[in-house]
Scaffold this active site. Structure first.
Site, PDB file in Angstrom:
ATOM      1  N   ASP A   1       1.001  -1.086   0.041  1.00 29.19           N
ATOM      2  CA  ASP A   1      -0.025  -0.144   0.016  1.00 29.19           C
ATOM      3  C   ASP A   1       0.902   1.179   0.031  1.00 29.19           C
ATOM      4  O   ASP A   1       2.176   1.112   0.390  1.00 29.19           O
ATOM      5  CB  ASP A   1      -0.922  -0.070   1.181  1.00 29.19           C
ATOM      6  CG  ASP A   1      -1.826   1.139   1.440  1.00 29.19           C
ATOM      7  OD1 ASP A   1      -2.534   1.453   0.096  1.00 29.19           O
ATOM      8  OD2 ASP A   1      -2.004   1.837   2.381  1.00 29.19           O
TER       9      ASP A   1
ATOM     10  N   ASP B   1      -0.224   4.900   0.916  1.00 26.66           N
ATOM     11  CA  ASP B   1      -0.281   6.075   1.896  1.00 26.66           C
ATOM     12  C   ASP B   1      -0.367   5.483   3.367  1.00 26.66           C
ATOM     13  O   ASP B   1      -1.230   4.537   3.407  1.00 26.66           O
ATOM     14  CB  ASP B   1      -1.560   6.874   1.553  1.00 26.66           C
ATOM     15  CG  ASP B   1      -1.594   7.519   0.253  1.00 26.66           C
ATOM     16  OD1 ASP B   1      -0.629   8.002  -0.088  1.00 26.66           O
ATOM     17  OD2 ASP B   1      -2.997   7.220  -0.463  1.00 26.66           O
TER      18      ASP B   1
END
Length: 228
Positions: free
Chosen positions: A12, A14
């Site tokens: 991922d 953020d």
């Protein structure tokens, strides 16, 4: 003896590889450069961010909202603004801890892929800056001129959509889930579907709910850096 499986590590973006939310930060940046109303835009941007954290975000509505200023400015101005965004905001958010983790997987022979619910306009330059060639992001529809319309193309890479998009990515390479040894690093309970799908889930800088779940299930927990 069976053949060694290809190792694929998904990250991922953020709050996992970055200590910030790049989508939200881009919105703040558009306020700072005068592209959006500082009061009305901030109120809606904050509302959408709270929905994201709660797992109730309508991503189609959000992408229309988040790309409006970019659409109106056109590709040349948008590209120039994004260069400033990379310099002013993202450069300081790319931490050594994150790049070292990515390089360690690359040096081990893993294919490294960023899988993010943030759109490709915002994230493609960030993935490049992190040294990651493979990016699965929210794809944006284009008009006849090739410019973005504000709509999403295909399945958005958010929540369960990340599993679908990764499956498409694997299929395009002639693989399925059983053909690879998969790892996924994420901070968010929103990514539970993909965390449950891979061989090795790693709760990275996890939010409160994911930390509790990872502890309960015995998943690895990695506190890469402090969130901001």
């Amino acid at each position: 003896m069976g053949l060694r499986k290809t190792s694929v590590t998904f990250f991922d973006l953020d709050h996992t590889l970055l200590p910030i939310d790049s989508d939200y930060s881009w919105g703040v940046f558009t306020q700072d450069i005068g592209w959006t109303d500082p009061v009305a835009f901030k109120r809606r941007n904050d509302e959408f961010f709270e929905h994201y954290k709660a797992g109730t975000l309508d991503i189609h509505d959000y992408v229309r909202f988040a790309t409006q200023a970019v659409r109106l400015r056109g590709p040349h101005e948008a590209a120039k603004a994004h260069e400033r965004f990379m310099h002013d905001v993202i450069a300081s958010a790319i931490r050594a801890e994150a790049t070292q983790l990515v390089r360690a997987h690359q040096q081990a022979g893993d294919i490294v892929v960023i899988v993010t619910a943030t759109n490709e306009f915002v994230t493609a330059p960030i993935a490049k800056a992190l040294g990651v060639d493979e990016l699965i992001a929210v794809q944006l529809e284009r008009d006849a001129s090739g410019w973005i319309t504000g709509e999403i193309r295909g399945v958005p890479s958010a929540r369960e959509g990340k599993v679908a998009r990764v499956a498409q990515w694997l299929e395009a390479r002639g693989w399925d889930w059983g053909a690879v040894e998969s790892t996924f690093y994420s901070d968010s309970i929103n990514d539970l579907a993909l965390l449950e799908h891979v061989n090795t889930p790693v709760a990275t800088n996890p939010d409160e709910r994911l930390r509790a779940l990872a502890t309960e299930r015995g998943w690895r927990i990695l506190d890469l850096f402090e969130k901001t």
